[in-house]
Write a protein that holds these residues in place. Sequence first.
Motif, PDB file in Angstrom:
ATOM      1  N   GLU A   1       0.899  -1.153   0.000  1.00 46.76           N
ATOM      2  CA  GLU A   1       0.000   0.000   0.000  1.00 46.76           C
ATOM      3  C   GLU A   1       0.937   1.202   0.000  1.00 46.76           C
ATOM      4  O   GLU A   1       1.541   1.515   1.025  1.00 46.76           O
ATOM      5  CB  GLU A   1      -0.892   0.001   1.237  1.00 46.76           C
ATOM      6  N   GLY A   2       1.124   1.805  -1.148  1.00 49.86           N
ATOM      7  CA  GLY A   2       2.180   2.811  -1.285  1.00 49.86           C
ATOM      8  C   GLY A   2       3.516   2.122  -1.071  1.00 49.86           C
ATOM      9  O   GLY A   2       3.791   1.088  -1.679  1.00 49.86           O
TER      10      GLY A   2
ATOM     11  N   LYS B   1       4.337   0.896   1.829  1.00 45.50           N
ATOM     12  CA  LYS B   1       4.168   0.093   3.047  1.00 45.50           C
ATOM     13  C   LYS B   1       3.864  -1.362   2.699  1.00 45.50           C
ATOM     14  O   LYS B   1       3.050  -1.631   1.811  1.00 45.50           O
ATOM     15  CB  LYS B   1       3.006   0.701   3.840  1.00 45.50           C
TER      16      LYS B   1
ATOM     17  N   ILE C   1       2.013  -4.671   3.359  1.00 49.64           N
ATOM     18  CA  ILE C   1       0.784  -5.056   4.083  1.00 49.64           C
ATOM     19  C   ILE C   1       0.488  -6.548   3.905  1.00 49.64           C
ATOM     20  O   ILE C   1      -0.656  -6.967   3.927  1.00 49.64           O
ATOM     21  CB  ILE C   1      -0.422  -4.204   3.633  1.00 49.64           C
TER      22      ILE C   1
ATOM     23  N   ARG D   1      -2.996 -10.868   3.949  1.00 43.28           N
ATOM     24  CA  ARG D   1      -2.868  -9.492   4.402  1.00 43.28           C
ATOM     25  C   ARG D   1      -2.474  -9.500   5.879  1.00 43.28           C
ATOM     26  O   ARG D   1      -3.027 -10.274   6.662  1.00 43.28           O
ATOM     27  CB  ARG D   1      -4.211  -8.789   4.209  1.00 43.28           C
TER      28      ARG D   1
ATOM     29  N   GLN E   1      -5.324  -3.001   9.372  1.00 44.14           N
ATOM     30  CA  GLN E   1      -4.995  -3.710   8.123  1.00 44.14           C
ATOM     31  C   GLN E   1      -4.911  -2.714   6.972  1.00 44.14           C
ATOM     32  O   GLN E   1      -5.656  -1.737   6.933  1.00 44.14           O
ATOM     33  CB  GLN E   1      -6.092  -4.739   7.785  1.00 44.14           C
ATOM     34  N   GLY E   2      -4.019  -2.965   6.043  1.00 44.60           N
ATOM     35  CA  GLY E   2      -3.887  -2.097   4.872  1.00 44.60           C
ATOM     36  C   GLY E   2      -5.004  -2.330   3.863  1.00 44.60           C
ATOM     37  O   GLY E   2      -5.831  -3.234   4.019  1.00 44.60           O
ATOM     38  N   ILE E   3      -5.017  -1.507   2.865  1.00 40.62           N
ATOM     39  CA  ILE E   3      -6.038  -1.649   1.815  1.00 40.62           C
ATOM     40  C   ILE E   3      -5.405  -2.322   0.598  1.00 40.62           C
ATOM     41  O   ILE E   3      -4.410  -1.848   0.048  1.00 40.62           O
ATOM     42  CB  ILE E   3      -6.619  -0.272   1.440  1.00 40.62           C
ATOM     43  N   ILE E   4      -5.996  -3.435   0.220  1.00 36.28           N
ATOM     44  CA  ILE E   4      -5.429  -4.218  -0.888  1.00 36.28           C
ATOM     45  C   ILE E   4      -5.690  -3.531  -2.226  1.00 36.28           C
ATOM     46  O   ILE E   4      -6.802  -3.057  -2.494  1.00 36.28           O
ATOM     47  CB  ILE E   4      -6.020  -5.648  -0.879  1.00 36.28           C
ATOM     48  N   ASN E   5      -4.670  -3.482  -3.041  1.00 36.05           N
ATOM     49  CA  ASN E   5      -4.781  -2.901  -4.372  1.00 36.05           C
ATOM     50  C   ASN E   5      -5.069  -4.054  -5.355  1.00 36.05           C
ATOM     51  O   ASN E   5      -4.183  -4.855  -5.656  1.00 36.05           O
ATOM     52  CB  ASN E   5      -3.442  -2.203  -4.667  1.00 36.05           C
TER      53      ASN E   5
ATOM     54  N   GLN F   1      -2.812  -4.625  -8.263  1.00 32.32           N
ATOM     55  CA  GLN F   1      -1.549  -5.315  -7.983  1.00 32.32           C
ATOM     56  C   GLN F   1      -1.761  -6.832  -7.967  1.00 32.32           C
ATOM     57  O   GLN F   1      -0.961  -7.600  -8.488  1.00 32.32           O
ATOM     58  CB  GLN F   1      -0.963  -4.855  -6.639  1.00 32.32           C
TER      59      GLN F   1
END
Lengths: 586, 101
Positions: free
Chosen positions: A170-171, A173, A175, A191, A423-427, A430
Amino acid sequence: MSRANLPQSFDKIDEVRIDTDILIIGAGNAGCFAAIEAKRLNPHLKVTLMEKAHIDRSGCLAGGMDAINTYIKKDRTIEDFVRWSRSQAGGLIREDLTISMAEVLNKPIEEWEEWGMPIKYEEDGEEYKTRGKWDITISGSEMKVILAEKTRQTGCEIINRVVATNYLMEGNKVIGAIGFGVRDGKVYIIRAKATIIATGGAAGLYKPYQNDGNDSHHQLWYAPFNVGTGFAIGIRQGAEMTTFEMRWCATRTKDFNGPIDTISVGYKTPMINCKGEQILKTRYAHLGGDAAPRYIRANAPMDEWREGRGPCYVDTTHMTPDQIHDMKYDYLNERPSYVLFLASRAQDLSKEPIEIYGSDPYIVGGHTASGYWVDVKRATTLPGLYACGDVAGGTPNKFVGGCAAEGLLSARAAVDYVASVEQGIINEEQISQEKDRIFAPGFRHSVVGDGVKPREMEERLQRLMDEYAGGVHQFFRMNKEGLEYALRNLKILKDQVKYLIATDLHELMDAHEVIDRLDVAQVLVHHLMYREETRWAGWQTRADFPEKNDQKFDCFVNSRYNPETGDVEMFTRPYEQIISGDRLKA
Amino acid sequence: MPPVVYQDKCKGCGKCEEICPGDLMELDENKKAFCRAKRDCWDCMACVKACQFEAIETRIPYQLGYYPARLIPKMKEKEIEWTCIDINGKVDKFLVKTHNK
Ligand SMILES: Cc1cc2nc3c(=O)[nH]c(=O)nc-3n(C[C@H](O)[C@H](O)[C@H](O)COP(=O)(O)OP(=O)(O)OC[C@H]3O[C@@H](n4cnc5c(N)ncnc54)[C@H](O)[C@@H]3O)c2cc1C
Ligand code: SF4
Ligand code: SF4
C-alpha cells in the motif's frame, strides 16, 4: 497431498484470502522462533507462517546440525563477542545490531535444549561442551522437527507448500504477501498488519564445480532451496540492501562441498598443502595463522592451488580411531550423507586426509554482512516489514543461534508495531498483475508450447556469474570489464524471463526461483563493481584493485533498486564503532 | 544426490512426498514413490528418515563417489541407529542421540 494441475487460464486461478496480525514468510530457524516469540508475547494475536516446503524439514536445518557456532559462555562478555565477530569479518559489522543480538543469543539455544534437543556437556558436567571459542556441540539431527513441533503448539497458523512471490503493497508500506501453492495451484493473498521476512540466504547464483554431471547439480553446501527470494521481493519494492559484495565463499570438503568446521574446529586438524606444510601456521602466519579471519582461512587452500601447491587437505591422519568415529557421529547430525561419501571412496581417514576446496559463492547474512539494511529492531526500510536470520544484513557470524535470536527480536518489534496499525487496503490491480506474473510461464507453455526452461536459464545464469563475477572456477577473482559483461547479460536474461515455460507447478516454482536469482545477481554485481578495492580476499577479490582502500571504502556499501527507473542506486553508510579497540583484533 | 526407491518395499504412504524440502518426491500412477529431479536433491535424507519401510536410500552421484556405498538409518524414539557399508563391504555402526528426553 495430491497435486493440482497448472491453471489453464487466468479465470481458472483459485484464490485463498487470509487476514492475519503477523505474517512470517519462511518457517525455518529464524521464522519459527519469531512465531513462538510473537505468540508468547501476545497469545491473542493471529500469527501466520508461509512456508514453501514443509515446516518439519525446511531450510538450512533440514538435515540437522552438529554445532551452534555462537553461544556466549559464562566467562565471556558481549564486548568480547563483538570484538571477535568484528575481527572475523575484517572489521566491518553493524556493532549496534551485533550487540542487540548478543543480548538474547543464548535464550533460543537453551530453550531448544529444554524442548528436547541434545547438547553435549563438558566432562565435569557444568558447561556445554565447547568446540571452538564460541561454538558448542549438539546432536541436532532432529532439531528442526523439535522446533516445528514447538511452533505448532503455540497455535499459530502454518501454511506449508506456499511459495512467496511478492509483498502486498500500500504505497511504500508492506501489508502482507502473495504467493502460490506448489501443490494446490492456488494463489494465496495474505494481508497482515506486520510482515517478517525469514526466507534465508541465496544459493544457486553461481555454478558449483561439482556440477559436471546431471546428478550433482545440487551438491551445494548451502540449502539449495533457499534461492534468495526474500532479497528479491525486497529489491523489487525498493528496500535498501547492504554489503552483498561480502560473499560467503568457504573452504569445504572437496567434491562433497560439505561443512568443514566439524573437522578443522571440532578436532583441531590443521590445513595442509600437497607438501604437507601446515599452511595457516606457515604461509599465512602474518595474517593471523589458525586464528586468521574467516575469509583468509577460506581463501588459503585456493591460493595454494593457484600457486601450484594443491591439492590441500585437513590432516586427519593423526586422529585416533575414537576421534574418527566421533567425527562421523557429528556429520551424521549435520550432513549424514558425508559419511556415505567417505564410504563411497572407502576412505580410511587415519591414512588418507580429507581434501578441501572452495565452495561456490553464496549470499548469506548469517555468515557475512549481506542482506536487508535494518535498524536495531530489525525493521527494514519498508514500513511494516521486519527481517531476521540469513536474509538480514549487517550482522555476520550469526549462525544458528544468532538467526534464532533475531527471530525473537523481529517478533518483539512486530508485536509492538501491530498494536497501533490497522490492516492495509489491498490494491486489486496489484493482485491481478501478480497473478499474471506468477502463472505466465504456465500460460506460455499451454499457449505457445515453446520457450526457455527454468533449468536452462538457471544454468546460463550460473555459468555467467561463475565466469564473470568471481566464481570458484575463477578462484573468486573478478575485474570491472568482466562484471560489466555480467551486467549486460543479466539485463538480457531479465528480458528473456517472458520466454520461460513451466509444464507443472513444480516447474513454475523453478521458474520463479530463477527469476528471483536474477534480481539478486544484478544487485550483487552492482555491489561487486562499486567496491573498487579488495577488502576480503576470497569473498571479494578485485583483481584490478588488489589493495584495501580504507580512505574510500571503510564503510558499508548499500544499494536501492529504483522500481520506477529499473536502476540500482549505489551509496555508502558510515561505520559506527561502539566497542573500543582495534577493529581487526579480537 | 539421487535417492533410489526400492519398488518392492514402497507402500505408497506418501511420507517422503510430504516432507521433501525440495518438493522432489512424488508418487506415480501405481502409487510408487520416485524422485522427479535427481540432480536437484540435496541429500538431506529427510525422505529416507521419513520412510517407515526402508524403501529409500541415498546414493552418491557416481561422478563423485563409487558404487555401492550404503547408509541406512533406523529411526527410534530418541535415537537413530545408522549402518554404513562402504564399497568393500566394511560395516560401520553409529547410535546417534536425537532427543534428550
Ligand atoms: C549445511 C549447513 C551447515 C551449517 N552448519 C552450521 C553449524 O554447524 N553451526 C551454526 O551455528 N550454523 C551453521 N549453519 C548456518 C545456519 O544453519 C543458518 O545460518 C541458519 O540456520 C539460517 O536460519 P534462517 O532462519 O535464516 O534460514 P532457514 O532456516 O534456512 O529458513 C529459511 C526458510 O524460508 C523458507 N523459504 C525460502 N524461500 C521461501 C519462499 N519463497 N516462500 C516461503 N518460504 C520460503 C525455506 O524453506 C526455509 O524454511 C549451517 C548451514 C548449512 C546450510
Ligand atoms: S515414504 Fe517410503 S513407503 Fe512411503 S511412499 Fe515414500 S518410499 Fe514409499
Ligand atoms: S534427500 Fe532430501 S532433498 Fe533429496 S529427495 Fe530426499 S528429502 Fe528431498
